[in-house]
Design an enzyme around this catalytic site. Structure first.
Site, PDB file in Angstrom:
ATOM      1  N   HIS A 244       0.803  -1.223   0.000  1.00  0.00           N
ATOM      2  CA  HIS A 244       0.000   0.000   0.000  1.00  0.00           C
ATOM      3  C   HIS A 244       0.841   1.281   0.000  1.00  0.00           C
ATOM      4  O   HIS A 244       0.908   2.007  -0.985  1.00  0.00           O
ATOM      5  CB  HIS A 244      -0.920   0.024   1.227  1.00  0.00           C
ATOM      6  N   ASP A 245       1.442   1.585   1.149  1.00  0.00           N
ATOM      7  CA  ASP A 245       2.076   2.895   1.343  1.00  0.00           C
ATOM      8  C   ASP A 245       3.360   3.080   0.538  1.00  0.00           C
ATOM      9  O   ASP A 245       3.608   4.187   0.036  1.00  0.00           O
ATOM     10  CB  ASP A 245       2.333   3.137   2.828  1.00  0.00           C
TER      11      ASP A 245
END
Length: 324
Positions: A244-245
């Site tokens: 994700h990040d």
């Protein structure tokens, strides 16, 4: 000569935030000006400690870190994701107490001060609930004019949510804050689950990191254990995890060019029904050559090439010093 990109990261430092911070701190063309934290994966103060510890692994004790909001705009506590990120937010990996301490100003003031110091140059990356950014907008209404670009990791367009069938955690933990951020009128990119769930870290990723032997790469490998446990149980048919990040970080600084990222009108469901926290994006006509919608407020990343995990490993391996 490469120009450094001034960046402030607002995060809730769990496993994937930690990997994103390592990636950014080890990228020579990124000028990481500050990090602010908010309640999400863990509470804001624990996230700040985690951030200081992670940055210290790569010698970046110069970056100011400020904890911020631990409650949503409505005053409720976020649903901490210890079952995903471990009891301490970083996969239950125990790092030494950081030599540095959080700065004395709060996260909202640090966001505003950093934006004023680099007006027109500073970009923001938010990988957490958007409470700090919403509070900063309330405190400094000129903030959208001062910020070059905002990238938000959050939401789901066609993909199912990860805290409810429709809502993703960063948007769903504080929908009112997300609505304020989406309506602020700044240059905005959203990186939703639609792409982050298709860029996957695997046991091969973990082995490659561990083999390098630097403090950063060994930490990055070890921190994935709890994260892999969760994803293997509920999200993926093999041992691995979403990215994700770190993917959002790479998009924010131009290291990943999306294959599909239409400009759309995007809103957030703030009602108390089952759709609360859902990202509402009108994707009709996005594959056709229609003119851009006049009310488009965000560039929404819907497709990438799937190869970013290799670049993440390479950055952490080449940026950190290998063990002797």
């Amino acid at each position: 000569m490469t120009t450094s990109q001034a960046l402030l990261v607002d995060c809730d430092t769990g496993v994937d935030d930690a990997l994103a911070l390592l990636y950014l701190a080890l990228s020579p063309d990124v000028d990481l000006r500050a990090v602010t934290t908010v309640g999400g994966n863990t509470d804001a103060r624990q996230a700040a400690v985690n951030t200081l510890q992670v940055l210290e692994l790569v010698g970046r004790t110069d970056i100011p870190v400020a904890p911020g909001a631990d409650r949503t705009l409505r005053g409720s506590l976020p649903h901490y994701a210890t079952h995903v990120h471990g009891d301490n937010g970083i996969g239950n990996v125990r790092l030494p107490s950081p030599a540095a301490s959080p700065v004395t100003v709060d996260a909202v003031d640090l966001i505003i001060e950093t934006a004023r110091q680099a007006e027109g140059e500073l970009s923001l990356l938010a990988t957490a609930p958007l409470t700090n950014l919403a509070l900063a907008l309330r405190r400094e209404p000129r903030l959208p004019e001062m910020i070059r670009h905002v990238t938000v990791m959050g939401g789901a367009v066609h993909h199912p949510g990860n805290i409810t069938p429709l809502a993703e955690a960063n948007i769903g933990n504080d929908p009112e804050a997300a609505a304020l951020v989406l309506e602020a009128g700044w240059d905005l990119t959203i990186v939703p689950l639609d792409v982050t769930m298709r860029e996957n870290l695997t046991t091969a990723t973990q082995r490659d990191l561990l083999a390098h032997g630097s403090a950063a790469s060994v930490f990055a490998a070890r921190v994935l254990d709890v994260y892999f446990d969760f994803h293997e149980e509920v999200a993926l048919p093999y041992r691995g995890s979403a990215c994700h990040d770190p993917l959002a970080a790479a998009i924010a600084v131009g290291h990943v060019t999306p294959l599909l990222a239409p400009r759309l009108h995007v809103g957030v469901e703030t009602g108390d029904g089952p759709a609360r926290g859902a990202l509402v994006a009108d994707t009709r006509g996005m594959y056709l050559s229609y003119p851009e919608r006049a009310d488009a407020n965000a560039r929404v990343v819907l497709e990438t090439d799937g190869r970013f995990p290799e670049r993440l490993v390479e950055r952490i391996r080449t940026g950190g010093s290998a063990a002797a």
